[in-house]
Enzyme design. Sequence first.
Site, short mmCIF file in Angstrom:
data_model
loop_
_atom_site.label_atom_id
_atom_site.label_comp_id
_atom_site.label_asym_id
_atom_site.label_seq_id
_atom_site.Cartn_x
_atom_site.Cartn_y
_atom_site.Cartn_z
N GLU A 126 -1.73 -22.08 0.39
CA GLU A 126 -1.83 -20.99 1.36
C GLU A 126 -1.52 -19.67 0.70
O GLU A 126 -0.85 -19.62 -0.32
CB GLU A 126 -0.78 -21.21 2.47
N ASP A 130 3.03 -11.04 2.55
CA ASP A 130 4.15 -10.21 2.14
C ASP A 130 4.64 -9.39 3.34
O ASP A 130 4.25 -8.25 3.55
CB ASP A 130 3.70 -9.29 1.01
N TYR A 238 3.03 -20.24 9.73
CA TYR A 238 2.74 -21.21 8.67
C TYR A 238 3.67 -22.41 8.61
O TYR A 238 3.63 -23.16 7.66
CB TYR A 238 2.69 -20.52 7.31
N CYS A 419 12.99 28.69 -4.25
CA CYS A 419 11.81 28.15 -3.58
C CYS A 419 10.56 28.58 -4.35
O CYS A 419 10.36 29.77 -4.60
CB CYS A 419 11.75 28.67 -2.15
N CYS A 422 8.70 31.20 -1.78
CA CYS A 422 9.22 32.51 -1.36
C CYS A 422 10.35 33.01 -2.23
O CYS A 422 10.85 34.12 -2.02
CB CYS A 422 9.64 32.46 0.11
N CYS A 437 14.62 24.82 1.08
CA CYS A 437 14.51 26.27 1.11
C CYS A 437 15.06 26.70 2.47
O CYS A 437 14.51 26.31 3.50
CB CYS A 437 13.05 26.69 0.96
N CYS A 443 9.60 31.82 4.95
CA CYS A 443 8.89 31.17 3.84
C CYS A 443 7.48 30.77 4.32
O CYS A 443 7.34 29.95 5.22
CB CYS A 443 9.69 29.94 3.40
S1 IVH Z 1 6.61 -21.63 3.96
C1 IVH Z 1 10.96 -23.72 4.24
N1 IVH Z 1 4.37 -20.35 3.78
O1 IVH Z 1 7.76 -16.20 1.68
C2 IVH Z 1 10.20 -22.53 3.76
N2 IVH Z 1 6.37 -19.10 3.51
O2 IVH Z 1 9.53 -16.01 -0.65
C3 IVH Z 1 8.99 -22.32 4.56
N3 IVH Z 1 6.00 -16.68 3.18
O3 IVH Z 1 10.62 -17.50 3.20
C4 IVH Z 1 8.24 -21.13 4.13
N4 IVH Z 1 3.81 -16.74 3.32
O4 IVH Z 1 9.12 -15.73 4.53
C5 IVH Z 1 5.70 -20.25 3.72
N5 IVH Z 1 2.28 -19.36 3.71
C6 IVH Z 1 3.60 -19.25 3.65
C7 IVH Z 1 4.25 -18.01 3.45
C8 IVH Z 1 5.64 -17.98 3.37
C9 IVH Z 1 4.86 -15.95 3.18
C10 IVH Z 1 7.35 -16.10 3.02
C11 IVH Z 1 8.44 -16.76 3.84
C12 IVH Z 1 9.31 -17.37 2.81
C13 IVH Z 1 9.14 -16.41 1.67
C14 IVH Z 1 9.63 -16.97 0.35
#
Ligand code: IVH
Length: 694
Positions: A126, A130, A238, A419, A422, A437, A443
């Site tokens: 997967e 972020d 997820y 500044c 001015c 400033c 200004c």
């Molecule tokens: S599974 C038991 N799946 O990344 C842990 N986490 O750096 C289950 N994250 O703590 C997490 N995408 O906040 C999982 N496809 C994904 C994710 C994912 C982002 C985050 C999540 C995790 C962190 C770890």
Amino acid sequence: MMTPEAAMMTREQARARAAELRELIEENNRLYYVENSPKISDYDFDMLMNELMAIEKEYPDLVTPDSPTMKVGSDLRAVPPGKEFAQYPHRYPMLSLGNTYDISEVADFVQRAAKVIGTDFTFSCELKFDGTAICLTYRNGKLFRALTRGDGVIGDDVTGNVRHIGNIPQELKGSGWPDEFEIRGEVYMPYAAFDRLNKERERNEDQPFANPRNAASGSLKLISPKEVSNRGLECTLYHMLGENLPFRTHAEALDAASGWGLPVSDKRRICRDIREIEEYIGYWDTGRKFLPYATDGIVIKVNELALQHTLGYTSKFPRWAVAYKFKAEQALTEVLSIDYQVGRTGAVTPVANLEPVQLAGTVVKRATLHNLGQMRLLDIRIGDHVYVEKGGEIIPKITGVELSERTGKEAVPVFPDRCPDCGTPLVRDEGEAKFFCPNTTGCPTQIKGKLVHFISRKAMNVIAGDATIEQLYDLGLVSSPADFYDLTKEDLLRLDGWKDRSAERFLKSLAASREVTFDHVLFALGIRYVGESTARELALHFKDIDALMAAGKDELLQAEDIGDVVADSILDFFSSPANRELTERLRRAGLQFSMRTEAKPSSDRLKGMSIVISGVFSISRDEIKRLITGNGGKNSSSVSGKTAFLLAGEKPGPEKMQKAADLGIKIIHEKEFMDMISSGVHPQEPSSGQLSLF
Ligand code: IVH
């Protein structure tokens, strides 16, 4: 994972370095999770953590129970009383993932899993989104609660905010869901929303978010849930958890969730071996650059739930999953010069002009240096070769200087003491990172910036471009926002290329701005730190400008979202005779300086009732008060024999609760209250009126 450094250390050196690393990691964890303002890259952070893990592996007796290697980073923060979120324990600890930047460590993970499991099994690959982790509980098909990760054991209750995230359903569709289950995922901010938000923050001179992840976690912790809906957050889920879930695999669970209307990524793939996993990683290493949201890696999970159970967990990670992280893209380029830009509040921001360089799909020519402190931290010189990264792939920032490229010819930049526009000597208030400033009324850059802000869409919404403002200023026609309202058609015809129609359109737009509500007018005044939502809270709280101008610090602090810094800034603004005069001129020009007539009650469901509120609600207290008066009730501050009921949020005040109990006053919770005013269920008399959650 032992580093050569760890192997060569004496025990004493290792102890000292471990202590140092723990301190560094804790501080950077706080900057990342609590301040939403990381100072080092994820990669550098992970390297610190790896070094500490290597030392602890070599010297297991040096491991401390509270070492950051033993727990997940905490997003729980110290906040002023009354502004905190309610907290609840997680039913299952909310863990993080072991991560690596090295594909051979993914191969090791695959091998280890195969060794323990023995039989045929699969992996779910997967995207690693972020954002910021969220845990949703659905009870009887309805969203019941949303918790942040917190410290992994206890999380902040952000249910009210999560209800404003567009793709999270309040109710599931279809059938077959367990009576109760949890589903975890990530709340993230797509690039487009992030861009919009940061542009707005820069215009308002609020510190922009470093990347979409920080913007997402900051937005999820906003005090005003309504504000959350403007932030464009999204969610992807997820990981499903619950007692006796009727699924054999993780993929089946997510497919079912998707069928119930929950947002689940369609970029998942089942892989059988390391070759297929590598193929998936290779594909998304490039493919992710075309996605509308940030990803920082790939997550590889054992797919069969029974096998996940067999592999189990460490104190911090599942043993059935691993994250492969992408390294942030960097470019090396030269600093050609540094500009010092003056904003509308007078803040001076250093901006580096760079030799143009290609980075993650765009050409980067400029990067902000934020303030003098940041310049000193980097020890940046003109002519230096610097590393540029895109925070979350969007805003370029300078992350370091390549010292080996120094020739000695580089010039140490001189931060101006006057500044650049001015010439007024710059000042820096105690505790401020930026120089200002102080010539706010003389200004030119500040004046023009203030005029542009005044007419902007979220302020007075007058239709005119920056070039028009520039000309109006240069011709001496407008130097204060109040001058706009003295403009005549003849004045406007002096502008380049302006004819009757353009002048009339502009005057019409100005006339329409007289109807703009008080909260926007307040925002338009451009008080430092009073952004759009703060202006709204102030307008709701004080109702009119006279009350606001008369308020002392204590009264200002009573309003939602107002802290010390904002309160001081408001006091400072209105203590200036020039600002008072501006306000008076605008009032005379017919702008709205009070929240129009109190909203007429739209129902009389709470007629004659005196209601006391206490605790924290999913909407702001001012909004609760509006709901009370809007439905014919009266809000009073203390419980007495006349109180109809005590409306209790999370963590209600113990004294009010005790008094209500002593006097036999009924306690109503938020949900009941909302039902009462929306469905007509009345504590005393049933009614059947119109919905009045106006
Ligand atoms: S599974 C038991 N799946 O990344 C842990 N986490 O750096 C289950 N994250 O703590 C997490 N995408 O906040 C999982 N496809 C994904 C994710 C994912 C982002 C985050 C999540 C995790 C962190 C770890």
